[in-house]
Scaffold this motif. Sequence first.
Motif, PDB file in Angstrom:
ATOM      1  N   GLY A  81       5.063 -37.467   8.381  1.00  0.00           N
ATOM      2  CA  GLY A  81       5.004 -38.185   7.233  1.00  0.00           C
ATOM      3  C   GLY A  81       5.198 -39.864   7.501  1.00  0.00           C
ATOM      4  N   TRP A  82       5.748 -40.198   6.470  1.00  0.00           N
ATOM      5  CA  TRP A  82       5.889 -41.792   6.560  1.00  0.00           C
ATOM      6  C   TRP A  82       7.316 -42.106   7.540  1.00  0.00           C
ATOM      7  CZ3 TRP A  82      10.737 -44.392   5.740  1.00  0.00           C
ATOM      8  CH2 TRP A  82      11.289 -43.449   4.638  1.00  0.00           C
ATOM      9  N   LYS A  83       8.082 -41.351   7.758  1.00  0.00           N
ATOM     10  CA  LYS A  83       9.136 -41.520   8.705  1.00  0.00           C
ATOM     11  C   LYS A  83       8.553 -41.555  10.088  1.00  0.00           C
ATOM     12  CE  LYS A  83      12.357 -38.890   5.927  1.00  0.00           C
ATOM     13  NZ  LYS A  83      12.983 -37.707   5.517  1.00  0.00           N
ATOM     14  N   ALA A  84       7.709 -40.840  10.523  1.00  0.00           N
ATOM     15  CA  ALA A  84       7.130 -40.983  11.773  1.00  0.00           C
ATOM     16  C   ALA A  84       6.131 -42.199  11.852  1.00  0.00           C
ATOM     17  CB  ALA A  84       6.149 -39.792  12.202  1.00  0.00           C
ATOM     18  N   PHE A  85       5.894 -42.866  10.713  1.00  0.00           N
ATOM     19  CA  PHE A  85       5.033 -43.958  10.513  1.00  0.00           C
ATOM     20  C   PHE A  85       5.725 -45.173  10.808  1.00  0.00           C
ATOM     21  CE2 PHE A  85       3.367 -47.652   7.984  1.00  0.00           C
ATOM     22  CZ  PHE A  85       2.323 -48.137   8.745  1.00  0.00           C
ATOM     23  N   LEU A  86       7.095 -45.115  10.422  1.00  0.00           N
ATOM     24  CA  LEU A  86       8.200 -46.296  10.682  1.00  0.00           C
ATOM     25  C   LEU A  86       8.407 -46.622  12.150  1.00  0.00           C
ATOM     26  CD1 LEU A  86      10.440 -47.897   9.552  1.00  0.00           C
ATOM     27  CD2 LEU A  86      12.032 -45.883   9.956  1.00  0.00           C
ATOM     28  N   VAL A 115       9.673 -52.890   3.596  1.00  0.00           N
ATOM     29  CA  VAL A 115      10.426 -52.930   2.331  1.00  0.00           C
ATOM     30  C   VAL A 115       9.727 -51.823   1.525  1.00  0.00           C
ATOM     31  CG1 VAL A 115      10.584 -54.298   0.154  1.00  0.00           C
ATOM     32  CG2 VAL A 115      11.035 -55.359   2.502  1.00  0.00           C
ATOM     33  N   ILE A 116       8.560 -51.537   1.458  1.00  0.00           N
ATOM     34  CA  ILE A 116       8.110 -50.612   0.777  1.00  0.00           C
ATOM     35  C   ILE A 116       8.523 -49.252   1.067  1.00  0.00           C
ATOM     36  CG2 ILE A 116       5.780 -49.229  -0.012  1.00  0.00           C
ATOM     37  CD1 ILE A 116       4.395 -52.130   0.118  1.00  0.00           C
ATOM     38  N   LEU A 117       8.325 -48.806   2.401  1.00  0.00           N
ATOM     39  CA  LEU A 117       8.952 -47.676   2.844  1.00  0.00           C
ATOM     40  C   LEU A 117      10.297 -47.304   2.506  1.00  0.00           C
ATOM     41  CD1 LEU A 117       7.182 -47.877   6.375  1.00  0.00           C
ATOM     42  CD2 LEU A 117       6.777 -46.040   4.345  1.00  0.00           C
ATOM     43  N   SER A 118      11.200 -48.373   2.322  1.00  0.00           N
ATOM     44  CA  SER A 118      12.567 -48.034   1.985  1.00  0.00           C
ATOM     45  C   SER A 118      12.842 -47.660   0.681  1.00  0.00           C
ATOM     46  CB  SER A 118      13.190 -49.493   2.243  1.00  0.00           C
ATOM     47  OG  SER A 118      13.148 -50.399   1.106  1.00  0.00           O
ATOM     48  N   HIS A 119      11.795 -47.561  -0.334  1.00  0.00           N
ATOM     49  CA  HIS A 119      11.969 -47.092  -1.321  1.00  0.00           C
ATOM     50  C   HIS A 119      11.518 -45.802  -1.659  1.00  0.00           C
ATOM     51  CE1 HIS A 119      13.036 -50.857  -3.785  1.00  0.00           C
ATOM     52  NE2 HIS A 119      12.302 -51.400  -2.616  1.00  0.00           N
ATOM     53  N   LEU A 120      10.805 -44.997  -0.511  1.00  0.00           N
ATOM     54  CA  LEU A 120      10.520 -43.691  -0.857  1.00  0.00           C
ATOM     55  C   LEU A 120      11.516 -42.497  -0.265  1.00  0.00           C
ATOM     56  CD1 LEU A 120       7.016 -44.124   1.418  1.00  0.00           C
ATOM     57  CD2 LEU A 120       7.391 -44.250  -1.034  1.00  0.00           C
ATOM     58  N   PRO A 121      11.313 -41.645  -0.803  1.00  0.00           N
ATOM     59  CA  PRO A 121      12.278 -40.507  -0.731  1.00  0.00           C
ATOM     60  C   PRO A 121      12.588 -40.352   0.943  1.00  0.00           C
ATOM     61  CG  PRO A 121      10.473 -39.699  -2.187  1.00  0.00           C
ATOM     62  CD  PRO A 121      10.034 -41.019  -1.556  1.00  0.00           C
ATOM     63  N   GLY A 122      13.768 -40.045   1.108  1.00  0.00           N
ATOM     64  CA  GLY A 122      14.291 -40.006   2.505  1.00  0.00           C
ATOM     65  C   GLY A 122      14.983 -41.310   3.066  1.00  0.00           C
ATOM     66  N   SER A 123      14.856 -42.391   2.523  1.00  0.00           N
ATOM     67  CA  SER A 123      15.294 -43.440   2.679  1.00  0.00           C
ATOM     68  C   SER A 123      16.858 -43.727   2.401  1.00  0.00           C
ATOM     69  CB  SER A 123      14.582 -44.956   2.144  1.00  0.00           C
ATOM     70  OG  SER A 123      15.461 -46.017   2.292  1.00  0.00           O
ATOM     71  N   GLN A 124      17.701 -44.027   3.144  1.00  0.00           N
ATOM     72  CA  GLN A 124      19.208 -44.282   2.944  1.00  0.00           C
ATOM     73  C   GLN A 124      19.548 -45.547   1.877  1.00  0.00           C
ATOM     74  OE1 GLN A 124      21.774 -42.211   3.927  1.00  0.00           O
ATOM     75  NE2 GLN A 124      20.409 -40.919   4.444  1.00  0.00           N
ATOM     76  N   LYS A 125      18.707 -46.678   1.938  1.00  0.00           N
ATOM     77  CA  LYS A 125      19.022 -47.546   1.165  1.00  0.00           C
ATOM     78  C   LYS A 125      17.831 -48.391   0.991  1.00  0.00           C
ATOM     79  CE  LYS A 125      21.241 -50.886  -0.764  1.00  0.00           C
ATOM     80  NZ  LYS A 125      21.749 -50.618  -2.096  1.00  0.00           N
ATOM     81  N   ALA A 126      17.178 -48.630  -0.187  1.00  0.00           N
ATOM     82  CA  ALA A 126      15.945 -49.196  -0.692  1.00  0.00           C
ATOM     83  C   ALA A 126      16.521 -50.748  -0.715  1.00  0.00           C
ATOM     84  CB  ALA A 126      15.692 -48.860  -2.113  1.00  0.00           C
ATOM     85  N   ILE A 127      15.618 -51.757  -0.147  1.00  0.00           N
ATOM     86  CA  ILE A 127      15.583 -53.156   0.044  1.00  0.00           C
ATOM     87  C   ILE A 127      15.076 -53.813  -1.521  1.00  0.00           C
ATOM     88  CG2 ILE A 127      14.869 -55.067   1.163  1.00  0.00           C
ATOM     89  CD1 ILE A 127      14.422 -53.257   3.530  1.00  0.00           C
TER      90      ILE A 127
END
Length: 638
Positions: free
Chosen positions: A629-634, A142-154
Amino acid sequence: MLKRMGVKTGNRNPWLSGNFVPVEKELPLTPCAYTGAIPDELAGGQYIRNGGNPISNRDLGRDAHWFDGDGMLSGVLFRLGDKTGTIQPEFTNRFVLTDVYLSAKTSCRLVRPILPSIATLVNPQKSLITIVLDIFRTLALVILSHLPGSQKAIKKIGVANTAIYYHDGRALATCESGPPMRVQLPELGTAGWYNGKTAEGEGNHKTEKGPDFGGSGPLGWFREWVTGHPKVDPNTKELILYHNTFIPPYVNYSIIQATRKTGTQDNPSHQAHILNRPVPGIASAKMMHDFGVSSAFTIIMDLPLSLDPLNLAKGKRVIDYYPRGRSRFGVFPRYRPQDIQWFETNACCIFHTANSWQTDSADLERQSVNMLCCRLNSAALVYSAGNITPPKYDVPNELQEEEQCRLYFYEFQLSSKGNASTILNQWALATIPFEFPVLRDNMFMSAAKYIYGCSNSGTTFGAGLGSVVKMNSLVKINVETLIARGRRSPPIPIKGCVDMRDINSILASEDPEDPIKVFEMPIGHFTQEPRFVPRRNGTTEDDGWLLTYVFDESTHLSADGEPKEDAFSELWVIDAKTMTDVVAKVRLPQRVPYGFHGNWISQEEIADQRPLDKLRSIPNSKSMDGEGGWKAFLGVLK
């Protein structure tokens, strides 16, 4: 086929097998072939069914629960030809585009859903660290969805997978983990979250003034969660609902008035909105799925089934049942929750109420409120619906009952002078298994004569709890007759039953006045919750039809229980009066997985929807998952 798609099929969960397997293909309104004669009363209307259909579904060996999954609406529109006057059925199915769904859809590395499964939260074999890690995985996503690069914040975690209702020009998909989602009929496109005043997508169109669900403050988002089963009064057109939360007072109560004209009539209630009104007397967070509403009273059920993250600190599961506890029913006048009266009895679980009505009397000391509901005498279904063996509880002999789920009658006698509240009657109407109750809409909140629902003629309910429970019968119960019989000769309180026959004895009955009638599906066929549509100018309450989705497992499942690629479901139209005749069968272009609750939306209601400026859509092909970055962490959280 599934292995070729990269799906893990080892140790496959039964709730992800057979016709529980989610469907991936969404269809626009597609003409369907049919046999029989489609009743004229269906012309222009739409039958819609909601259910969980997880999109992140590549790991079929994961924890999974029947109550999980992204909301998917499956509907049949009975389009009326402008020139020919003929009725052409058209099928469509669409995901409800919640925040969680859109985030998962744009995260191609996810192999299991973003939210933790209810099976994880309830499983006694799961370690505390496993549950905590699963919860933190969700929080991280949920937190990651709010970061730049996310298509949709939860922003809201609701999955809108439980039911669908129509109120005041809006069709609303519901689930108690969030507010309702407005959808547009008949295409089933998603507009957005509804907050008690307006819905996303309605733009600058006129909206109501004042507070919305949740109100202000940092914890307002807790209070905006709405029951999956709000009630629409057929006379006042009010939407009555509650908000179940993890923080005191645990239950808040709202009534949304209809502000648009209904036909030629203005809103007849002349009441103001009630929003976020506390319901006193509840001491802890509970798993509360439904409630009762009569034309004048509301019934809140405080049962010994908790749903509380703080249970982990007490060494308990997030979802925990206490069979030595008490079931409490709070009854209050519709507009005055502060005047609640509490009634206590033995522990039980109730997921669905059928109907509620009051017995009016000039003597207030004799006034009572009645409720029909589907009563389980344990929480076994909560476990078996997650492929978990129910735990063994140490229950005293006097509290032990045969495992069952029956249509049950409660009568609560109200007190106006501070006397003790009394449950005058509490017993089952019949021994047969009974769930997913429905009735004629205009009889809701009054003393209806008939209740319809689902049952199983092939096994006892208790035996069925050890496996996947499927329903092969529809049942019609004359509740007026059985309640009158029970009042004349009251069964033993709590454990007693009016009609002691099993379902096979009822099927063998040739009595035309039998208060219980059963429509048994052909061998291998299984049904889902029906919906009643009345006959125009009908002369009796039961004059109409039941609409239900049907799946033939004997034809459309392969030898290993996997749905065939060309498998399809049908929509059956059954005579609700005779409970013997199928007047029409609509062949759908694909399967409809076994799901939850549906509704019938009339041609007039579809035409009277509030205008929308825009609908939600799935973002472009650009994905959340990139390099570094965080996208790899996903990928670690997949």
